[in-house]
Enzyme design. Sequence first.
Site, PDB file in Angstrom:
ATOM      1  N   HIS A 130       0.808  -1.077  -0.115  1.00  0.00           N
ATOM      2  CA  HIS A 130       0.035  -0.006  -0.015  1.00  0.00           C
ATOM      3  C   HIS A 130       0.734   1.181  -0.108  1.00  0.00           C
ATOM      4  O   HIS A 130       0.693   2.285  -0.754  1.00  0.00           O
ATOM      5  CB  HIS A 130      -1.104  -0.041   1.216  1.00  0.00           C
ATOM      6  CG  HIS A 130      -1.523   1.199   1.602  1.00  0.00           C
ATOM      7  ND1 HIS A 130      -2.925   1.292   1.035  1.00  0.00           N
ATOM      8  CD2 HIS A 130      -1.241   2.433   2.033  1.00  0.00           C
ATOM      9  CE1 HIS A 130      -3.255   2.758   1.326  1.00  0.00           C
ATOM     10  NE2 HIS A 130      -2.278   3.294   2.066  1.00  0.00           N
ATOM     11  N   GLU A 131       1.907   1.160   0.735  1.00  0.00           N
ATOM     12  CA  GLU A 131       2.678   2.542   0.962  1.00  0.00           C
ATOM     13  C   GLU A 131       3.542   2.532  -0.407  1.00  0.00           C
ATOM     14  O   GLU A 131       3.806   3.628  -0.727  1.00  0.00           O
ATOM     15  CB  GLU A 131       3.703   2.343   2.044  1.00  0.00           C
ATOM     16  CG  GLU A 131       2.951   2.167   3.555  1.00  0.00           C
ATOM     17  CD  GLU A 131       2.148   3.409   3.629  1.00  0.00           C
ATOM     18  OE1 GLU A 131       2.312   4.496   3.017  1.00  0.00           O
ATOM     19  OE2 GLU A 131       1.055   3.402   4.447  1.00  0.00           O
ATOM     20  N   HIS A 134       1.484   4.255  -2.835  1.00  0.00           N
ATOM     21  CA  HIS A 134       1.597   5.885  -2.721  1.00  0.00           C
ATOM     22  C   HIS A 134       2.873   6.371  -3.443  1.00  0.00           C
ATOM     23  O   HIS A 134       2.784   7.250  -3.767  1.00  0.00           O
ATOM     24  CB  HIS A 134       1.677   6.242  -1.235  1.00  0.00           C
ATOM     25  CG  HIS A 134       0.348   6.311  -0.510  1.00  0.00           C
ATOM     26  ND1 HIS A 134      -0.839   7.132  -0.921  1.00  0.00           N
ATOM     27  CD2 HIS A 134      -0.366   5.579   0.578  1.00  0.00           C
ATOM     28  CE1 HIS A 134      -1.943   6.750  -0.302  1.00  0.00           C
ATOM     29  NE2 HIS A 134      -1.506   5.859   0.716  1.00  0.00           N
ATOM     30  N   GLU A 200      -6.526   7.106  -0.601  1.00  0.00           N
ATOM     31  CA  GLU A 200      -6.294   5.976  -0.003  1.00  0.00           C
ATOM     32  C   GLU A 200      -6.781   4.591  -0.701  1.00  0.00           C
ATOM     33  O   GLU A 200      -6.518   3.727  -0.730  1.00  0.00           O
ATOM     34  CB  GLU A 200      -7.008   5.751   1.436  1.00  0.00           C
ATOM     35  CG  GLU A 200      -6.123   6.763   2.389  1.00  0.00           C
ATOM     36  CD  GLU A 200      -4.765   6.462   2.446  1.00  0.00           C
ATOM     37  OE1 GLU A 200      -4.551   5.331   2.750  1.00  0.00           O
ATOM     38  OE2 GLU A 200      -3.949   7.377   2.574  1.00  0.00           O
TER      39      GLU A 200
END
Length: 306
Positions: A130-131, A134, A200
């Site tokens: 997930h990071e 980003h 998100e």
Amino acid sequence: MNYVKTAVLLAGMTALFMGVGYSLGGQGGMLIALLFAAATNLWAWWGSDKAVLRMHGAQPVLPGDHYGLYEMVDLLSKNAGLPTPKVYLMNTDQPNAFATGRNPENAAVAVTAGLLRTLNKEEVAGVVAHELAHVQNRDTLIMTITATIAGAVSMIARFGMMFGGRGDSQRSNPIALILTMIAAPLAAMIIQMFVSRTREYAADRRGAEICGNPLWLASALQGISRGVQQRPMISAENDPATAPMFIINPLSGARLDNLFSTHPRTENRVAELEKMAGAMGARLAPRGREFGRGGASGGAQGGPWG
């Protein structure tokens, strides 16, 4: 396109700076705020990532340390087609994580010790993915800049309240000062909210693709949400402007997906990931296999991280 969005964001935050400066000190205050905003914008572009890592006491992780955390980040970075970012560990019991950096070549991923103690390896892989999403989407620059400037807006509003303001042709108005102290941080928070919440879901989707199983991330989000409710993060409480950078809001276990929530509701994010898993035919296998055996997309759920 994200560079255009960043420029618009910087312009908006600068205008907010100037509005606060004018309210507190008239034209002179507006000029001072403009100069301060210019310096803050420049510093935010080049150095805010390091400042955020220092705020949370993050320490670098080297290859071979912390049960293969660096190697996991390296493997998932290759899956995403990204250069391996720097890896950091925050010594706090709350399970959480964030990414920062002005571009993929200068990125960092930071996780907490609580995350490694609470989640299994597949769940940690979902969080790291997930990071990395980003980073790949170049969200990290925008989120770090908003955190930095929002904190500066709050600081200048408090400064004006402490020392009073003076307009060009009138004495300080205590009511105006109080309203400014409340409204300026609120405006900065609303800007952060829109920046964070809209990114998100996209990072969840891309992160699920990077790690290979949406249910790893879904399970991780549920575990982190429970941990946030049980364990405070002192560094985030001291610097709340950085809260939107984290995968789950570290300030509270907020469950309402309302106007003042900087993150989407965890249940909504999990539901979207479960839909994605259904479309992919992904599932969580019995515990016992470790991340990386059979590849990042093998669909197995590993044992405890420690």
